[in-house]
Design a protein around this motif. Sequence first.
Motif, mmCIF file in Angstrom:
data_model
loop_
_atom_site.group_PDB
_atom_site.id
_atom_site.type_symbol
_atom_site.label_atom_id
_atom_site.label_comp_id
_atom_site.label_asym_id
_atom_site.label_seq_id
_atom_site.Cartn_x
_atom_site.Cartn_y
_atom_site.Cartn_z
ATOM 1 N N UNK A 496 0.836 -1.199 0.000
ATOM 2 C CA UNK A 496 0.000 0.000 0.000
ATOM 3 C C UNK A 496 0.870 1.248 0.000
ATOM 4 N N UNK A 497 0.252 2.357 -0.362
ATOM 5 C CA UNK A 497 0.918 3.660 -0.327
ATOM 6 C C UNK A 497 0.127 4.580 0.586
ATOM 7 N N UNK A 498 0.840 5.377 1.374
ATOM 8 C CA UNK A 498 0.218 6.271 2.344
ATOM 9 C C UNK A 498 -0.102 7.613 1.699
ATOM 10 N N UNK A 499 -1.333 8.047 1.866
ATOM 11 C CA UNK A 499 -1.739 9.388 1.483
ATOM 12 C C UNK A 499 -2.178 10.132 2.732
ATOM 13 N N UNK A 500 -2.136 11.449 2.674
ATOM 14 C CA UNK A 500 -2.573 12.224 3.829
ATOM 15 C C UNK A 500 -3.126 13.559 3.362
ATOM 16 N N UNK A 501 -4.144 14.015 4.043
ATOM 17 C CA UNK A 501 -4.752 15.294 3.714
ATOM 18 C C UNK A 501 -6.097 15.438 4.402
#
Length: 759
Positions: A496-501
Amino acid sequence: MIRTMLRVRARPGAGQRVRSAWRTAAVQIAALPGNLHRELLLDANDPHTFVLATEWTDDDALRDYEEGPVAARLAAALRDGCEPATADDRRVMRDEPDGDPTILVDVEVTVPADRLAEFHRGHAEVTARMAGVPGYLREDLLREPDSDVHHIFAEWRSAAEFHRWVANPAHAREEAGPIAPFLLDFRRRLFHPTTRPGLDRAASTGRETDVHTTTDVLIVGAGPTGLTAAVELARRGIDCRVVEKSVAPPGQADKAIGVHCRTMEIWAEQGIVREAMDAGSWLTGNVVFVNGTQTHRMSWELPGLPYAHLGLPQYETERILTERLATLGVRPQRGAELTGFTQGSDGVLATLTLADGSIRTVRAQYLIGADGAHSRVRDLLGLTFSGGLGRFPQLFMLADVDVDWDMPDGHLLRFLHETDGRMDGMLVCVPLRGEGRYRIATLAPPRFFAQTGGRDAPPGFSEELAEPTLDDVQAALDRLAPPGTRAANLRWSSVFRISHGIVDRYGHGRVFVAGDAAHLHPPAGGQGMNTGIQDAWNLAWKVALAVRGIAAPGLLDSYEAERRPEGEEIVGRAVRMAFTDELDRADLERQFLQEMSMLLSYADSPLVGECVTDPDGLRSGPRPGDRAPDLGGLRRRGVGHPLRLRDLTAGTRHTLLLYADASADPAAVAAVPGLCADVRALTRGEVDAYLLVSPDAEVPGLPVPPVVVDAEGEFRTGYGVTGTALYLIRPDGHVGFRSQPIDADALRKNLNLVFGGVR
């Protein structure tokens, strides 16, 4: 003016459905041109019978309603839960004569709760006496729900006979005597029946529309956030529908695993904390290693916590919440994808595509988007991420494996590797239920990034990439874990890849977003699921009041005002923590409490306030907006064991805690019953009140509110009260208002911020 009254009898068990259908319709009716008034009345002698009353400016306004979609939807909502209506169940009347000599009289009286039995006995006697009065035909006794207001609705053969009886001053003594004390302050209205043809659509089949289903609130997403919102709405009697794109619930623990202390408190309120504890395992502390050296170890079993930190896979969380929701009569509809919606001043019309390709439409008063990181609701609302959606360049892998090593049980383990002060390796191991079983998160091997062709991999789980192997997990352990650590029994793995916002707004109009639809976090601290549950916990009680038509105009705006700053702070903190060994070693305990949401406060909310005359007053107590701490040592007459404060504040309403000790002004204490009566009237019964007294105080012989003795002084100490004081606790467990001494006017002003819509 034209008034209609439709009498409906609910089938067994369908009474709440009638109330819910009417609440939905009432909001829509209020927005129609020409509507003057609408109310639901109950037959005071038959709990299964309801009277739906509306008032209109003229025939055209009434006709437009009867022939329009609002009446049709109300008819459809009532059809299955009510006995068929007859012509006698409907009355249409005017405030001016219309040829029929019959007259209808509505007498409105207030009956205090403690005199209700007296009034009913008296009214039965009056009805028997009135049978012999010339011109009198019959009457119904109705009452307004959750109110002391009653309506005596009588029919007379002619206006002349009614006025003749009224003009005789002896009638109060001869016929109305048994209820004369209640008629000192009353309101009377006269109506004339009309011969206007046609029956209300609510009594007929209604006409076909393109709306397949109506509900109070449509919730998109059956994850923890959406399920929490549904449970809270259903607990309050609000009709809600949950739709979920996925056909089947998740079957593996590839999502959230940590349940925070504050979430456990919420689950205690919802009645599922025991099920969660039985299915999970306690996370008792954490240990951090940097380059193979232990840098700190902390126990999470702190004194004073209501619950410890629980490890529970998200699929178990969803199972438990789904089962709780089923006990409230709601089951998520799976395989139903939201594909569009429109909204207006009276509601939202949503389009769903089912698994078989068919299209369905749902009309709701409000829509809550809890549909995760790839939220369709967020996209359709046009919400954007403030500052853009951030993405970590690294790819990560998750794995569920058994690990053989000598590590403390129940501890979350973090192994970091730094070169020249820069972190270039990390391994996080969270214990799961089972001998030596862990959820492992670490950087994915370089070959996975190569599989993307150097392009930016999408956020979330990447199904197009191959699953990591046990050898991949072992390689990470060999590099970062203690020597000799071995992994076995790989159950599942993913990349998985981490996104943030965080979105710029938490909603628009009648549509809101919550959980991952509103904010995305790195997994550090396990904030995502817990924050989403907190969103739903904050939003649901406010939406419930709005559905019922008793919310102040700005109440729903407070959802964003309270939750978005919290979401912004959590996202920022999680990003900062993602690649550090610890954010603040100087105060690890406070940091842990912050991570567990035990220090969450809405101190800057427009809804909260205080009135304290002494600058030092209430200084040691929770501030406005703070979580109201639980405590014990309370004694109530008739209860053979000490109570906790949560025993008083639990439930779906606000709780008013009034306090008095031996130094309290007797006049202030004597005024408490009147204040409580005013508060209940102002809020339509949405506030429960208790008087807490110190052991040395003279317990007043008051009928209301209930008196509870602060036997151990825990409330006095924990809330910093002396003399007289009050705390208003919101349904979400936060302090809405406080004052010392008791300030009734200031309390009323604060309540108007929440219940400004109450008539």
